[in-house]
Design a protein around this motif. Structure first.
Motif, PDB file in Angstrom:
ATOM      1  N   CYS A   1       0.852  -1.179   0.000  1.00 33.34           N
ATOM      2  CA  CYS A   1       0.000   0.000   0.000  1.00 33.34           C
ATOM      3  C   CYS A   1       0.889   1.230   0.000  1.00 33.34           C
ATOM      4  CB  CYS A   1      -0.911   0.023   1.231  1.00 33.34           C
ATOM      5  SG  CYS A   1      -1.701  -1.553   1.579  1.00 33.34           S
ATOM      6  N   ALA A   2       1.120   1.779  -1.146  1.00 35.77           N
ATOM      7  CA  ALA A   2       1.992   2.955  -1.277  1.00 35.77           C
ATOM      8  C   ALA A   2       3.352   2.696  -0.636  1.00 35.77           C
ATOM      9  CB  ALA A   2       1.330   4.180  -0.655  1.00 35.77           C
ATOM     10  N   GLY A   3       3.823   1.457  -0.793  1.00 37.69           N
ATOM     11  CA  GLY A   3       5.136   1.103  -0.273  1.00 37.69           C
ATOM     12  C   GLY A   3       5.154   0.789   1.207  1.00 37.69           C
ATOM     13  N   LYS A   4       3.997   0.771   1.868  1.00 35.65           N
ATOM     14  CA  LYS A   4       3.935   0.493   3.293  1.00 35.65           C
ATOM     15  C   LYS A   4       3.062  -0.737   3.543  1.00 35.65           C
ATOM     16  CE  LYS A   4       4.248   5.439   4.394  1.00 35.65           C
ATOM     17  NZ  LYS A   4       3.615   6.576   5.098  1.00 35.65           N
ATOM     18  N   SER A   5       2.961  -1.124   4.799  1.00 34.76           N
ATOM     19  CA  SER A   5       2.075  -2.217   5.193  1.00 34.76           C
ATOM     20  C   SER A   5       0.832  -1.638   5.857  1.00 34.76           C
ATOM     21  CB  SER A   5       2.783  -3.159   6.168  1.00 34.76           C
ATOM     22  OG  SER A   5       3.853  -3.802   5.539  1.00 34.76           O
ATOM     23  N   CYS A   6      -0.317  -2.238   5.604  1.00 37.79           N
ATOM     24  CA  CYS A   6      -1.552  -1.756   6.222  1.00 37.79           C
ATOM     25  C   CYS A   6      -2.433  -2.937   6.560  1.00 37.79           C
ATOM     26  CB  CYS A   6      -2.278  -0.792   5.285  1.00 37.79           C
ATOM     27  SG  CYS A   6      -2.482  -1.390   3.606  1.00 37.79           S
ATOM     28  N   THR A   7      -3.179  -2.823   7.654  1.00 33.56           N
ATOM     29  CA  THR A   7      -4.036  -3.906   8.087  1.00 33.56           C
ATOM     30  C   THR A   7      -5.354  -3.887   7.320  1.00 33.56           C
ATOM     31  OG1 THR A   7      -3.064  -3.806  10.284  1.00 33.56           O
ATOM     32  CG2 THR A   7      -5.139  -4.978  10.074  1.00 33.56           C
ATOM     33  N   ILE A   8      -5.705  -5.054   6.791  1.00 31.31           N
ATOM     34  CA  ILE A   8      -6.897  -5.217   5.962  1.00 31.31           C
ATOM     35  C   ILE A   8      -7.918  -6.066   6.713  1.00 31.31           C
ATOM     36  CG2 ILE A   8      -7.773  -6.090   3.761  1.00 31.31           C
ATOM     37  CD1 ILE A   8      -5.866  -3.725   3.491  1.00 31.31           C
ATOM     38  N   VAL A   9      -9.175  -5.653   6.685  1.00 34.67           N
ATOM     39  CA  VAL A   9     -10.213  -6.441   7.346  1.00 34.67           C
ATOM     40  C   VAL A   9     -10.966  -7.313   6.353  1.00 34.67           C
ATOM     41  CG1 VAL A   9     -10.497  -4.817   9.244  1.00 34.67           C
ATOM     42  CG2 VAL A   9     -11.860  -4.517   7.168  1.00 34.67           C
ATOM     43  N   ASP A  10     -10.860  -6.999   5.073  1.00 36.38           N
ATOM     44  CA  ASP A  10     -11.557  -7.805   4.074  1.00 36.38           C
ATOM     45  C   ASP A  10     -10.919  -7.571   2.704  1.00 36.38           C
ATOM     46  OD1 ASP A  10     -13.443  -9.568   3.077  1.00 36.38           O
ATOM     47  OD2 ASP A  10     -14.877  -7.970   2.614  1.00 36.38           O
ATOM     48  N   PHE A  11     -11.011  -8.570   1.863  1.00 32.26           N
ATOM     49  CA  PHE A  11     -10.564  -8.410   0.486  1.00 32.26           C
ATOM     50  C   PHE A  11     -11.373  -9.350  -0.411  1.00 32.26           C
ATOM     51  CE2 PHE A  11      -8.126 -11.987   2.011  1.00 32.26           C
ATOM     52  CZ  PHE A  11      -7.997 -12.836   0.918  1.00 32.26           C
ATOM     53  N   LYS A  12     -11.564  -8.939  -1.651  1.00 30.48           N
ATOM     54  CA  LYS A  12     -12.312  -9.745  -2.619  1.00 30.48           C
ATOM     55  C   LYS A  12     -11.555  -9.738  -3.940  1.00 30.48           C
ATOM     56  CE  LYS A  12     -16.859  -8.861  -0.557  1.00 30.48           C
ATOM     57  NZ  LYS A  12     -18.226  -8.292  -0.778  1.00 30.48           N
TER      58      LYS A  12
END
Length: 247
Positions: free
Chosen positions: A23-34
């Motif tokens: 995510c823009a070169g960083k890490s981010c916590t995701i709660v859902d993905f499809k």
């Protein structure tokens, strides 16, 4: 070299967090993905085929062509990725589709992760036979696919610098006569494969095999080796030469 046994399943622990990196070169916590998949195009199949990887191998290892994927972050915001002919996206699916490692060979940030990632992450583990002559531990998923397409047993951790758990080597030593680290022919690959052998020699039957490649970006790993026109027979000869040198 033994044939594969589809029935064998590995035991791995899943991470509690759902994380995607990229995510823009960083890490981010995701709660859902499809994710939305599509059929491999002729151009995409051509990309894999140059490494000897067929559609049969891709399906066997649950590799899919990604059309798009949308992500919802913990703060409620969302973002997505979309593939194109110029910038294709592939997905290495695991845990029954609950986790994906995205591979974007034409992008600056080539890898993203989403879902319940196994810990440790070992690509190809559940495709190994119960036993065999030789198992290769290599640098990445594409290398595992290329080796498998040519009839060899292989696994890969998340990177060449990833820690190799002792319990994994212990199980592999009970099932395979030889454990061979087959990392890239660049400085990192050479250094890391030497470290692995030094860490485990005397305890398990481990060794390393360095490919006769330049170590450049386009000529450093086993998939490059096959893409350069080398055959299974060439690789078997290389293996046998290494064995003779170590006797």
């Amino acid at each position: 070299f033994s044939s594969y046994d589809e029935g064998f399943q590995c035991k791995q622990k899943a991470l509690k967090k759902v994380v995607v990196s990229g995510c823009a070169g960083k890490s981010c916590t995701i709660v859902d993905f499809k994710s939305v998949t599509k059929e491999f195009s002729d151009k995409e199949l051509g990309y894999w085929q140059k490494y000897g990887i067929t559609i049969k191998t891709l399906r066997r290892y649950d590799v899919k062509s990604i059309k798009s994927c949308s992500f919802t972050k913990v703060d409620g915001k969302s973002f997505g990725i979309v593939s194109s002919e110029l910038v294709p996206i592939y997905g290495y699916y695991f845990n029954g589709g609950l986790g994906i490692k995205f591979y974007k060979p034409k992008s600056e940030n080539r890898f993203m992760y989403a879902g319940n990632l196994p810990k440790p992450y070992i690509f190809g583990w559940n495709k190994l036979p119960q036993s065999g002559e030789c198992i290769f531990i290599t640098g990445g998923e594409k290398d595992v696919l290329s080796l498998a397409a040519h009839g060899f047993c292989a696994i890969a951790f998340n990177s060449e610098t990833a820690k190799v758990p002792d319990e994994v080597l212990k199980e592999l030593s009970l099932r395979f006569k030889d454990i061979v680290f087959l990392y890239d022919s660049d400085d990192t690959g050479i250094q890391e494969s030497k470290k692995r052998v030094d860490n485990f020699k005397g305890k398990y039957n481990v060794s390393r095999l360095q490919l006769p490649l330049a170590g450049t970006k386009k000529e450093k790993d086993i998939s490059d080796y096959f893409a350069l026109g080398n055959s299974r027979e060439n690789f078997v000869k290389l293996i046998n030469e290494r064995k003779n040198e170590n006797q």
